[in-house]
Scaffold this active site. Structure first.
Site, PDB file in Angstrom:
ATOM      1  CB  CYS A   2      -0.939  -0.081   1.426  1.00 38.30           C
ATOM      2  SG  CYS A   2      -1.612  -1.302   1.300  1.00 38.30           S
ATOM      3  NE  ARG A  28       3.982   2.287  -1.897  1.00 43.54           N
ATOM      4  CZ  ARG A  28       5.310   1.734  -1.499  1.00 43.54           C
ATOM      5  NH1 ARG A  28       6.163   2.066  -2.480  1.00 43.54           N
ATOM      6  NH2 ARG A  28       5.614   0.528  -0.746  1.00 43.54           N
ATOM      7  CD1 TRP A  71      -2.555  -4.327  -5.195  1.00 43.18           C
ATOM      8  CD2 TRP A  71      -1.975  -5.843  -3.533  1.00 43.18           C
ATOM      9  NE1 TRP A  71      -2.216  -5.493  -5.824  1.00 43.18           N
ATOM     10  CE2 TRP A  71      -2.044  -6.486  -4.905  1.00 43.18           C
ATOM     11  CE3 TRP A  71      -1.636  -6.662  -2.508  1.00 43.18           C
ATOM     12  CZ2 TRP A  71      -1.815  -7.702  -4.983  1.00 43.18           C
ATOM     13  CZ3 TRP A  71      -1.316  -8.062  -2.656  1.00 43.18           C
ATOM     14  CH2 TRP A  71      -1.215  -8.463  -3.818  1.00 43.18           C
ATOM     15  CG  ASN A  97       3.471  -0.866   2.609  1.00 40.27           C
ATOM     16  OD1 ASN A  97       2.950  -1.949   2.322  1.00 40.27           O
ATOM     17  ND2 ASN A  97       4.403  -0.393   2.447  1.00 40.27           N
ATOM     18  N   GLY A  98       2.212  -3.510   4.619  1.00 37.48           N
ATOM     19  CA  GLY A  98       2.797  -4.884   5.222  1.00 37.48           C
ATOM     20  C   GLY A  98       1.734  -5.670   5.638  1.00 37.48           C
ATOM     21  CD  GLU A 438      10.067  -6.880 -19.815  1.00 31.84           C
ATOM     22  OE1 GLU A 438       9.293  -5.626 -19.613  1.00 31.84           O
ATOM     23  OE2 GLU A 438       9.809  -7.762 -18.731  1.00 31.84           O
ATOM     24  CE  LYS A 442       6.395  -3.979 -19.149  1.00 30.57           C
ATOM     25  NZ  LYS A 442       7.067  -5.235 -18.296  1.00 30.57           N
ATOM     26  CD  GLU A 445       3.709  -6.091 -16.312  1.00 26.96           C
ATOM     27  OE1 GLU A 445       4.274  -5.993 -15.041  1.00 26.96           O
ATOM     28  OE2 GLU A 445       4.436  -5.600 -17.149  1.00 26.96           O
ATOM     29  CG  HIS A 461      10.300 -30.159 -28.158  1.00 29.25           C
ATOM     30  ND1 HIS A 461      10.436 -31.289 -28.915  1.00 29.25           N
ATOM     31  CD2 HIS A 461      11.271 -29.236 -28.237  1.00 29.25           C
ATOM     32  CE1 HIS A 461      11.708 -30.930 -29.692  1.00 29.25           C
ATOM     33  NE2 HIS A 461      12.156 -29.887 -29.142  1.00 29.25           N
ATOM     34  CE  LYS A 555       7.499   0.894 -11.481  1.00 29.99           C
ATOM     35  NZ  LYS A 555       7.349   0.517 -12.716  1.00 29.99           N
TER      36      LYS A 555
HETATM   37  C1  BG6 Z   1       6.164  -5.641  -9.686  1.00 31.06           C
HETATM   38  C2  BG6 Z   1       6.113  -4.590 -10.852  1.00 31.06           C
HETATM   39  O1  BG6 Z   1       5.274  -5.421  -8.753  1.00 31.06           O
HETATM   40  O2  BG6 Z   1       7.543  -5.795  -9.543  1.00 31.06           O
HETATM   41  C3  BG6 Z   1       7.062  -4.957 -12.095  1.00 31.06           C
HETATM   42  O3  BG6 Z   1       4.795  -4.572 -11.341  1.00 31.06           O
HETATM   43  C4  BG6 Z   1       8.554  -5.158 -11.498  1.00 31.06           C
HETATM   44  O4  BG6 Z   1       6.930  -4.109 -13.096  1.00 31.06           O
HETATM   45  C5  BG6 Z   1       8.539  -6.090 -10.492  1.00 31.06           C
HETATM   46  O5  BG6 Z   1       9.151  -5.528 -12.473  1.00 31.06           O
HETATM   47  C6  BG6 Z   1       9.816  -6.166  -9.685  1.00 31.06           C
HETATM   48  O6  BG6 Z   1       9.955  -4.645  -9.278  1.00 31.06           O
HETATM   49  P1  BG6 Z   1      11.580  -4.049  -8.888  1.00 31.06           P
HETATM   50  O7  BG6 Z   1      11.159  -2.745  -8.407  1.00 31.06           O
HETATM   51  O8  BG6 Z   1      12.170  -4.968  -8.072  1.00 31.06           O
HETATM   52  O9  BG6 Z   1      12.204  -4.068 -10.278  1.00 31.06           O
END
Ligand code: BG6
Length: 560
Positions: A2, A28, A71, A97-98, A438, A442, A445, A461, A555
Site C-alpha cells: 500500500c 502502490r 492493495w 503497509n505490510g 519481457e 508487458k 500486464e 515439443h 508498482k
Molecule cells: C512488480 C512490478 O510489482 O514488481 C513490475 O509491477 C516489476 O513492473 C516487479 O518488474 C519487480 O519490481 P522491482 O522494483 O524490484 O524491479
C-alpha cells in the site's frame, strides 16, 4: 504494498496535502483509499472503495492528518476494510503497509476490544491502544510500516521493519511517506527510516529512537537532487507512454558511463549471479545469456527462488541484484540471507536510499527518473544498457539503440488488428528469449491478453498445439546466429495458420507483418523491447484499458 502518507504542522490544509500525497502513491495499490484529520480534538475520517482519480476531499481544515491507498491483503475490498482505522476511544488512528503475520494470535489477546474490520491492521491498532506503539510493535511478526496519529498529543508516530518509510522535513511541518516521490513537491530534505527505528513527529521536530534500546538516534538527513516536475505527464496521455519515450535520453547517458569499479569485479571464471523479480528477472536472464555468450560464468535467479543457490554461493563469487524500486520484498529478503554468505553485492536500482541501495556493497543507479506506470519500461532498457556496457559492448551501438526509429503508425494498426485475440505467442532464441519473455509480460500486464513466450526451439515439443488459424505469433529475429532457426520456427507456426509478426532488421517472406529494427548486435534487444512496449501500450488503449494502473498489480511488491 500500500501507500501511506502523513503530515503534521500543516496550515489547516492537512487533508489536501495527504490527498495529493496519496495520488502520488496510488501506483502502490488502488483498491481503496482513505484520509483522517483531527478537528476540535475529534478524528474525522473519509474512506472510499476504488481509485482516487480526480477526487477532492471534503474533510475539515486541520494541521495534522494521515492517509492510505490500499492493495488488499487481508479482508475484501470494502469501505469497512479501507484504512485509516480508529481505536475504541477514537483518539488513535492507524495506516499500514505490510502484513502482520501473527494477527490472529494477537487478536485473541485483545478480547475486550471492538473490531470493525477483517484487517490485520486494525488488530495492530488495538494492540497499540492496549500497550503503546513501542511495546506493541515488538510483539508484531512480519514486514511492516505504520503511521499512528495520536490526537491527544497532536503528533504522528511512525515505525517500520522491512517496508519502506521516509520522513520529509518541511518548514514548520513534516511529512511521512512510503516513497520519496510523494515528498518532492514539498521538500528534498529527507530521512530514510531504518528497520526498528521509531519516530515521534510534530510540525517543529522529528525525534528518532531505537525500538530495541529505546535510545535516541541522531537522524541522517539526505538532500536529494530530484525534481518533482521530472515525473510530470507533459504532452503524453499516460505515464507508460511518457516513460517509453523517456528511454532515448536515459540509454544515451548510460552508454558512455564508466562503471570501472564494477567492471573490475567481473572476471570470466568468477561466477556472477543475477537476481530479480518480474521484469527485473527478465533483465537478469538477459544478463545471464549475454555473459555466457561472451564466455563469463553467470546464472539468473528469481529472487523468490533464491534458496536454490543458498548452499552454493561463495565469497569469491559476485551477486548483481536488479530492482527498479529497490524495495521488492522477495529481493530484500533474499539479499539479507545471501549477504550472510559474504558474497559481494552489486545493486542495479533506480532509487537512491532504497533498502536494496543501502544493503549493497556496490551501487549503480539506473538514472531513469521516477517510473510511475506499474508496468516497467525505461527501468528495463536502462538495465540492458548497463549490462551491455559492463562487458564493454561498443557504446556507439548502445547509443544507436537509443534512437528509437520506430514505425508508430504500423504498431498502432497492428494493435487494432490483434486486439480481440485471446492468445498471443512471442518466440525468441538465445539472447532474444529473455526479450520474448519481457514482451509477453508487458502485453499480459496492460492488455490482459494471454501472451506466452517460448524459446523458439521448444515450440514444436508441445506448445505449437495451441496455434490455430490467425493466432498472432511475434517472432524476434535479430541478425545473429539464431536468425535461420527463427525463420524456420516462423514457417512451422505459419503452416498451422499462425499470423507471423516479424521484429527484425530485414523483412522476410514468412512475415505477414514486419516491424523493422536497426541491426545493432546484442543491442538490438533494446529496440525490439521498445516495439513490444509500444504494442502492449496500444493494445491496452485499443481495449479501452488504463495502461498505468492495471488490475490486481502494484508498482512495488513489499508484501510476501
Ligand atoms: C512488480 C512490478 O510489482 O514488481 C513490475 O509491477 C516489476 O513492473 C516487479 O518488474 C519487480 O519490481 P522491482 O522494483 O524490484 O524491479
Amino acid at each position: 504494498m500500500c501507500g501511506i502518507f502523513g503530515v503534521v504542522g500543516a496550515s489547516q490544509n492537512a487533508a489536501q496535502l495527504v490527498l495529493a500525497g496519496l495520488k502520488k502513491l496510488e501506483y502502490r495499490g488502488y483498491d481503496s483509499w482513505g484520509i483522517t484529520v483531527k478537528q476540535n480534538n475529534k478524528l474525522v475520517r473519509e474512506r472510499h472503495v476504488g481509485k482516487i482519480g480526480s477526487a477532492q476531499t471534503k474533510l475539515p481544515a486541520s494541521n495534522i492528518g494521515l492517509g492510505h491507498t490500499r492493495w488488499a491483503t487481508h479482508g475484501g475490498v470494502t469501505v469497512g476494510n479501507a484504512h485509516p482505522h480508529l481505536d475504541c476511544t477514537e483518539t488513535l488512528c492507524l495506516v499500514h503497509n505490510g502484513i502482520v503475520e501473527n494477527f490472529l494470535e494477537l487478536k485473541q489477546k485483545l478480547s475486550g476490544h471492538c473490531f470493525q474490520s477483517e484487517t490485520d491492521t486494525e488488530v495492530a491498532l488495538h494492540l497499540f491502544e492496549e500497550c503503546g506503539l513501542l511495546k506493541g510493535f515488538k510483539q508484531i511478526v512480519g514486514m511492516n510500516a505504520f503511521i499512528l496519529l495520536d490526537s491527544a498529543k497532536n503528533q504522528l508516530l511512525t515505525v517500520k521493519n522491512g517496508s519502506p518509510l521516509i520522513i520529509g522535513l518541511g518548514k514548520n511541518k513534516n511529512y511521512i511517506s512510503s516513497d520519496v516521490w510523494a515528498l518532492l513537491d514539498h521538500t528534498n530534505q529527507i530521512i530514510f527510516l531504518e528497520d526498528n527505528q521509531i519516530a515521534q513527529i510534530t510540525g517543529k521536530q522529528v525525534k528518532l529512537f531505537s525500538v530495541k534500546s529505546n535510545k535516541a538516534i541522531k537522524p541522517k538527513v539526505v538532500t536529494l537532487d530530484w525534481k518533482a516536475e521530472q515525473s510530470r505527464l507533459g504532452k503524453f496521455h499516460h505515464y507508460m507512454e511518457k516513460e517509453i519515450f523517456d528511454q532515448p535520453k536515459i540509454i544515451t547517458n548510460l552508454a558512455s558511463q564508466d562503471f570501472g569499479a564494477i567492471k573490475k569485479l567481473i572476471k570470466p571464471n568468477r561466477k556472477t549471479y543475477f537476481l530479480g523479480c518480474g521484469t527485473a528477472y527478465y533483465a537478469a536472464l538477459f544478463a545471464e545469456y549475454y555473459f555466457r555468450l561472451n564466455g563469463f560464468e553467470a546464472e539468473a535467479i528469481m529472487a523468490s527462488e533464491y534458496q536454490k543457490i543458498l548452499k552454493l554461493v561463495k565469497p569469491d563469487q559476485l551477486l548483481i541484484v536488479l530492482s527498479q524500486s529497490g524495495e521488492t520484498i522477495d529481493i530484500i529478503n533474499s539479499v539479507k540471507e545471501l549477504t550472510k554468505k559474504k558474497i559481494p553485492i552489486v545493486a542495479l536500482t533506480n532509487v537512491l536510499g532504497s533498502s536494496l541501495y543501502r544493503l549493497a556493497d556496490y551501487k549503480i543507479l539506473l538514472g531513469a527518473g521516477q517510473e510511475v506506470a506499474v508496468a516497467s519500461t525505461k527501468a528495463f532498457t536502462a538495465k540492458l544498457a548497463i549490462i551491455l556496457n559492463l562487458l564493454g559492448l561498443d557504446s556507439g551501438l548502445i547509443k544507436a539503440a537509443a534512437a528509437l526509429s520506430l514505425d508508430r503508425k504500423k504498431i498502432r494498426t497492428l494493435s487494432q488488428t490483434i486486439k480481440d485475440c485471446d492468445h498471443i505467442f512471442v518466440i525468441g532464441r538465445g539472447i532474444s528469449y529473455p526479450i520474448a519473455l519481457e514482451a509477453a509480460l508487458k502485453i499480459k500486464e496492460v492488455s490482459y491478453i494471454h501472451a506466452e513466450a517460448y524459446a523458439a526451439g521448444e515450440l514444436k515439443h508441445g506448445p505449437i498445439a495451441l496455434i490455430d488459424k490467425g493466432t498472432p505469433a511475434i517472432v524476434l529475429a535479430p541478425n545473429d546466429e539464431t536468425l535461420t532457426d527463427m525463420i524456420s520456427s516462423a514457417y512451422e507456426i505459419k503452416a498451422r495458420g499462425g499470423l507471423i509478426i516479424g521484429i527484425s532488421p530485414q523483412d522476410n517472406p514468412v512475415f505477414d507483418i514486419h516491424l523493422q529494427v536497426p541491426d545493432l548486435k546484442q543491442a538490438t534487444a533494446i529496440p525490439m523491447t521498445v516495439i513490444a512496449q509500444l504494442l502492449a501500450y496500444d493494445l491496452a488503449i485499443a481495449r479501452g484499458l488504463n495502461p498505468d494502473k492495471p488490475r490486481n498489480l502494484a508498482k512495488s511488491v513489499t508484501v510476501k
